[in-house]
Design an enzyme around this catalytic site. Structure first.
Site, PDB file in Angstrom:
ATOM      1  N   GLY A 201       0.827  -1.194   0.000  1.00 38.48           N
ATOM      2  CA  GLY A 201       0.000   0.000   0.000  1.00 38.48           C
ATOM      3  C   GLY A 201       0.863   1.245   0.000  1.00 38.48           C
ATOM      4  O   GLY A 201       1.985   1.232   0.495  1.00 38.48           O
ATOM      5  N   SER A 202       0.357   2.325  -0.571  1.00 35.23           N
ATOM      6  CA  SER A 202       1.083   3.592  -0.508  1.00 35.23           C
ATOM      7  C   SER A 202       0.854   4.233   0.856  1.00 35.23           C
ATOM      8  O   SER A 202       0.073   3.752   1.656  1.00 35.23           O
ATOM      9  CB  SER A 202       0.610   4.520  -1.620  1.00 35.23           C
ATOM     10  OG  SER A 202       1.004   3.981  -2.863  1.00 35.23           O
ATOM     11  N   GLY A 203       1.565   5.322   1.108  1.00 33.50           N
ATOM     12  CA  GLY A 203       1.434   5.998   2.391  1.00 33.50           C
ATOM     13  C   GLY A 203       2.586   5.694   3.322  1.00 33.50           C
ATOM     14  O   GLY A 203       2.624   6.188   4.444  1.00 33.50           O
ATOM     15  N   HIS A 204       3.537   4.868   2.843  1.00 29.29           N
ATOM     16  CA  HIS A 204       4.705   4.521   3.658  1.00 29.29           C
ATOM     17  C   HIS A 204       5.976   5.135   3.089  1.00 29.29           C
ATOM     18  O   HIS A 204       7.079   4.710   3.427  1.00 29.29           O
ATOM     19  CB  HIS A 204       4.879   3.002   3.728  1.00 29.29           C
ATOM     20  CG  HIS A 204       3.669   2.265   4.183  1.00 29.29           C
ATOM     21  ND1 HIS A 204       3.084   2.512   5.400  1.00 29.29           N
ATOM     22  CD2 HIS A 204       2.913   1.301   3.590  1.00 29.29           C
ATOM     23  CE1 HIS A 204       2.024   1.720   5.536  1.00 29.29           C
ATOM     24  NE2 HIS A 204       1.890   0.989   4.445  1.00 29.29           N
TER      25      HIS A 204
ATOM     26  N   LYS B 101       5.695  -7.520   2.719  1.00 34.95           N
ATOM     27  CA  LYS B 101       5.394  -7.333   4.134  1.00 34.95           C
ATOM     28  C   LYS B 101       4.225  -8.250   4.497  1.00 34.95           C
ATOM     29  O   LYS B 101       3.258  -8.370   3.745  1.00 34.95           O
ATOM     30  CB  LYS B 101       5.023  -5.863   4.419  1.00 34.95           C
ATOM     31  CG  LYS B 101       6.146  -4.891   4.057  1.00 34.95           C
ATOM     32  CD  LYS B 101       5.941  -3.489   4.572  1.00 34.95           C
ATOM     33  CE  LYS B 101       4.740  -2.752   3.998  1.00 34.95           C
ATOM     34  NZ  LYS B 101       4.732  -2.663   2.507  1.00 34.95           N
TER      35      LYS B 101
ATOM     36  N   ASP C 258      -1.398  -8.203   1.108  1.00 36.07           N
ATOM     37  CA  ASP C 258      -0.180  -8.222   0.305  1.00 36.07           C
ATOM     38  C   ASP C 258       0.193  -9.653  -0.062  1.00 36.07           C
ATOM     39  O   ASP C 258       0.524  -9.939  -1.216  1.00 36.07           O
ATOM     40  CB  ASP C 258       0.953  -7.552   1.087  1.00 36.07           C
ATOM     41  CG  ASP C 258       0.681  -6.079   1.323  1.00 36.07           C
ATOM     42  OD1 ASP C 258       1.197  -5.261   0.550  1.00 36.07           O
ATOM     43  OD2 ASP C 258      -0.078  -5.749   2.246  1.00 36.07           O
TER      44      ASP C 258
ATOM     45  N   HIS D  42      -0.097   1.206   9.657  1.00 40.34           N
ATOM     46  CA  HIS D  42      -1.336   1.689   9.045  1.00 40.34           C
ATOM     47  C   HIS D  42      -2.215   2.306  10.119  1.00 40.34           C
ATOM     48  O   HIS D  42      -3.421   2.455   9.940  1.00 40.34           O
ATOM     49  CB  HIS D  42      -2.100   0.556   8.380  1.00 40.34           C
ATOM     50  CG  HIS D  42      -1.279  -0.233   7.423  1.00 40.34           C
ATOM     51  ND1 HIS D  42      -0.529  -1.313   7.821  1.00 40.34           N
ATOM     52  CD2 HIS D  42      -1.056  -0.077   6.102  1.00 40.34           C
ATOM     53  CE1 HIS D  42       0.114  -1.801   6.770  1.00 40.34           C
ATOM     54  NE2 HIS D  42      -0.190  -1.070   5.724  1.00 40.34           N
TER      55      HIS D  42
END
Ligand SMILES: Nc1ncnc2c1ncn2[C@@H]1O[C@H](COP(=O)(O)OP(=O)(O)O)[C@@H](O)[C@H]1O
Ligand SMILES: Nc1ncnc2c1ncn2[C@@H]1O[C@H](COP(=O)(O)OP(=O)(O)O)[C@@H](O)[C@H]1O
Ligand SMILES: [Mg+2]
Ligand SMILES: [Mg+2]
Ligand SMILES: [Mg+2]
Ligand SMILES: [Mg+2]
Lengths: 202, 329, 329, 202
Positions: free
Chosen positions: C53-56, C104, C109, C215
């Site tokens: 996921g994006s945001g990391h 991860k 995922d 998250h």
């Protein structure tokens, strides 16, 4: 004037600055970066810690010592400015000084502050208190101490409607109007402390 | 106030201790905490010393190392360092070729560095950085603030110092780079100075401060929160307008986060700024995106454009090995 | 929600566009936005592909480049990428030696990468990272989350791939590094997913979430905000306790910010953690302090300890040239 | 069953998911990462955009097509799981299918979901709705459609007191108790949509 009297002067100066630190910081949050009280407190706490050593010296050396400590501990704009003020007072006052020496010494000190800050009265800074106080001192006459304190506080108040031209508040332009300059306030507090101390001496 | 700290009085000392321990291969600390210096001095080289209030990390200590600064003097949070710090730093790293102070244009910094210069018995020159276009200079004699562009001056002058250029040449170069560099910032939230314990200023949920300084000083105006494109447009126009005739040819574009802004938003702003620069005669030849000149935990960013020429591109590209910028080494 | 964005629907695409433009010397973008790849493929080398996921950010795209990943597949914010992304990435960068997925350990995922592997007509192996000790494994069959330690796995396996090691060897190495790596995080504030528009969880002014995930998933417990030293103590004990017998000798210490935490606080935490590690038989041989595996704008940090041996130290030190980690190149 | 009927099925499924997206996201904010509604909406918006093309194919191909779109568009855990569910339904149903083919097809699909998720009923996931619905379907008999919908909603409700063993909610341990599983809720909504569509067919 003995060492005890000089120590009382140091305690009076440091005491008022430390007691008003939050107020000064609050003023600086409004039109500066919110550290004036913190800076001044840090410097005067060191001065206070060294009070006895400082007061053991003659008045000029003691004032120069305070100035040096302020230069090395306060930081920001006020550190070099108040440091220069006290350093110059110390350098200018003769070893055996009386009230008559005060005006020339303050005149030299205020000139040094102007030079250090590339500034002058009318720009919403501590000079807007220091300059009128110097004028009053030079005028001399009846009830001088009380007049000096009154002048200082009125002058600090008078910075409220000013638009800042020097110091961080100048970045605010028009938005600096309507707030008292923090350095003007700390100057007024110190003038009052000196006056009260002077009156207690008498 | 929510911060990872032990006490407000020890923030600076503990953070510096962590910094110097984490980067012991690059830097060494003064035992009294007055400065951070390179682990090894390069003899015969002009010593580059910067410094300023803390709270802008990685500036300045993160730029100490080969190809950039020789020492940095951290003041208290948002408070300029005191002259004893610069004097001690100069004594530790100066090796005969003199000292160049790189100073952000704030009266406190300028006066403290000036006092240090007067007290130092060595050749000292100063470069003042004043890249922030947010506040017009005309009517205020304090002049402009030095902000994120300072990092570019430190990098380019640092590379030139490494080549062995002399003090006067480095000062001239620093002034030239500063003269071609312009920045403007925006804040979405305030920062909180640890010792103050509460936000420096209050922004409503739907507001932003356009033209903010790196200490949370107010900027041009407080306006409703706008889109990234609208923010980019205002910043680009301010920067280009101020660069005027200089805004032509190769440039370095720096999108700088203020400490509380995620990288995702900084890259999005980079994209918005680049789109806005399209067809304006400026070529983005070098790019930096990240949080380099921060304002504690403030959310927001600044846009810096620094015009390059073949000489300054080469100096920008030259090897650098510091905690915060590293390449070619 | 205060973010530098244009619209929640375009955040990801615009941010990626900015990223790939800013780092065009290192990466190239898939025109359809399914992946970010190295600008140049190294033939004959196992292709390392990660994603999530994006945001990391900078994870994972910020770790694409020489010495680390060959491609990264960005999902929507906090949502794993879809199999078509991994398939397209593999087709772009695989050159005969097979593909290693570094994933991860989140069910989303794992399942999406599994589907991609099943659909791909190439040799594919997977390394799952699960370094987060915050949640005990015993009673939950999902297993531990992969968090900041993922970056260490990507760096070390990336260096080994550059040496030309084969797929099985890289998978074994990745599993070994992951097996010696433990992390734990703490949040002082929530993050805000752009599409949701409000904070994922609510923390009171005096509260923190100990053991938080990247998250904003809840952790061990919500407790009163504690001092940096007390936080460091809890994290170090959790990590050391879980490493058990492995916690001896050289280690890499990573203090990772979650996106909204200033560097000053991260260095302070580094200092606190190091003091706590004193006399515990662990030598901090390598250090990283910064925001590398983030959670949008969340304030807080994680502590990662990865036990090193001469081989993995050398691989850690090997040249790397990515947007977010760079040395020796 | 004609293309129009199949298109109505697609619209019924997509419609309920999109209409409840905020609710699903809210459930996922409580015990997950707050994206289930967003993920499902993204997937079903694409399904909706392709509705006519999908509905032009026979039912098994259409279901497989939905599955493929979900796999490629939803992401997260629910993408591969719902994708696998629809893909397997499509693969298992004979070209010319009737109600009798439903149970074996769903049985295969649920088994595939279990395999993909390494999970089973009782772990506070979508399977806690899918498994009881399958059992009810296998039981057959009077008023089946209404019973299927009731079973689905009751089963979703029944996830509230469960402790999660699979999915992100499992990281919460005890703290996952007291909230409905978002995937269970989306499954129940889809079951209800199918049932309503079936009843409208009759
Ligand atoms: N150039 C100057 N000349 C005279 N006084 C100044 C000048 N610049 C700043 N000051 C005074 O210093 C005060 C601010 O001090 P302080 O907050 O401690 O430093 P800083 O502005 O660096 O944070 C101002 O309120 C003003 O009175
Ligand atoms: N292993 C699994 N088996 C079955 N269902 C699962 C599994 N993992 C997650 N789920 C379901 O997926 C739902 C979450 O989907 P979503 O929020 O879209 O994905 P993510 O958890 O990756 O963010 C959960 O509520 C649960 O019903
Ligand atoms: Mg101030
Ligand atoms: Mg200050
Ligand atoms: Mg998700
Ligand atoms: Mg979710």
């Amino acid at each position: 004037m003995d060492a005890a009297a000089r120590a009382r002067l140091i305690r009076a100066l440091a005491g008022t600055v430390i007691a008003h630190a939050d107020e000064l910081t609050g003023l600086d949050q409004a039109i500066g970066d919110g550290d004036h009280g913190l800076n001044m407190k840090r410097g005067f706490e060191t001065v206070l810690a060294e009070a006895d050593t400082l007061a053991a010296q003659p008045l000029p050396a003691m004032l120069a010592g305070i100035g040096k400590t302020l230069v090395m501990r306060v930081g920001g704009a006020s550190g070099p400015l108040y440091g220069t003020l006290f350093l110059t007072l110390g350098k200018t006052l003769p070893e055996e000084s009386g009230m008559a020496d005060a005006a020339p010494a303050l005149e030299a000190a205020v000139a040094a502050v102007k030079a250090r800050g590339k500034s002058d009265a009318g720009q919403k800074t501590m000079l807007d208190v220091l300059v009128p106080v110097l004028e009053e001192l030079k005028a001399g006459g009846e009830g001088l101490p009380a007049r000096l304190a009154a002048t200082a506080h009125a002058a600090a108040e008078a910075t409220v409607p000013m638009r800042a031209v020097r110091g961080r508040a100048s970045f605010l332009g028009e938005r600096s109007v309507g707030h008292m300059d923090p350095g003007a306030r700390s100057s007024a507090l110190m003038v009052e402390a000196v006056v009260t101390w002077l009156e207690e001496q008498a | 106030m929510k911060k990872l700290i032990n006490s407000v009085d020890t923030v600076l000392a503990e953070s510096l201790a962590g910094f110097t321990a984490a980067h012991a291969d690059i830097v060494a600390a003064d035992p009294e905490g007055r400065f951070v210096r390179r682990a090894a001095v390069t003899p015969g080289k002009v010593a580059l010393i910067s410094g300023g209030g803390s709270g802008h990390e990685p500036l300045h200590a993160g730029f100490v190392g080969r190809g950039m600064l020789d020492a940095a003097c951290p003041g208290q949070v948002f408070t300029s360092p005191t002259p004893d710090q610069m004097i001690a730093a100069a004594e530790a790293v100066e090796s005969g070729a003199g000292v160049l102070f790189i100073v952000k244009n704030y009266e406190g910094d300028v006066m403290n560095f000036d006092m240090a210069r007067e007290m130092l018995d060595r050749p000292v020159a100063t470069v003042l950085t004043n890249d922030d276009v947010a506040v017009e200079t005309s009517s205020y004699s304090t002049g402009r603030r030095g902000v994120a562009g300072t990092m570019i001056v430190e990098k380019i002058v640092g590379a030139a110092a490494e080549e062995g250029r002399d003090l006067a040449a480095l000062q001239a170069l620093g002034e030239r780079v500063n003269g071609r560099t312009r920045s403007m910032g925006v804040a979405l939230t305030s920062c909180t100075v640890p010792a103050a314990g509460k936000p420096t200023f209050a922004l409503g949920e739907g507001e932003m401060e356009m033209g903010v300084g790196i200490h949370g000083e107010p900027g041009r105006r407080r306006v409703p929160l706008a889109s990234a494109d609208a923010i980019a447009a205002e910043m680009v126009e301010a920067v280009l307008g101020d660069l005027a005739d200089q805004a032509s040819g190769d440039a370095l574009l720096l999108i700088n986060g203020f400490g509380g802004t995620p990288l995702m938003e900084l890259y999005l702003m980079y994209d918005a700024v680049r789109r806005r620069l399209n067809g304006r005669g400026v070529t983005v030849a070098r790019s930096v995106v990240g949080s380099y000149v921060t304002s504690l935990d403030m959310a927001g960013c600044s846009v810096t454009l620094s015009m390059l020429d073949p000489e300054t591109v080469a100096l920008w590209d030259a090897p650098v090995h510091t905690a915060a910028l590293r390449w070619g080494a």
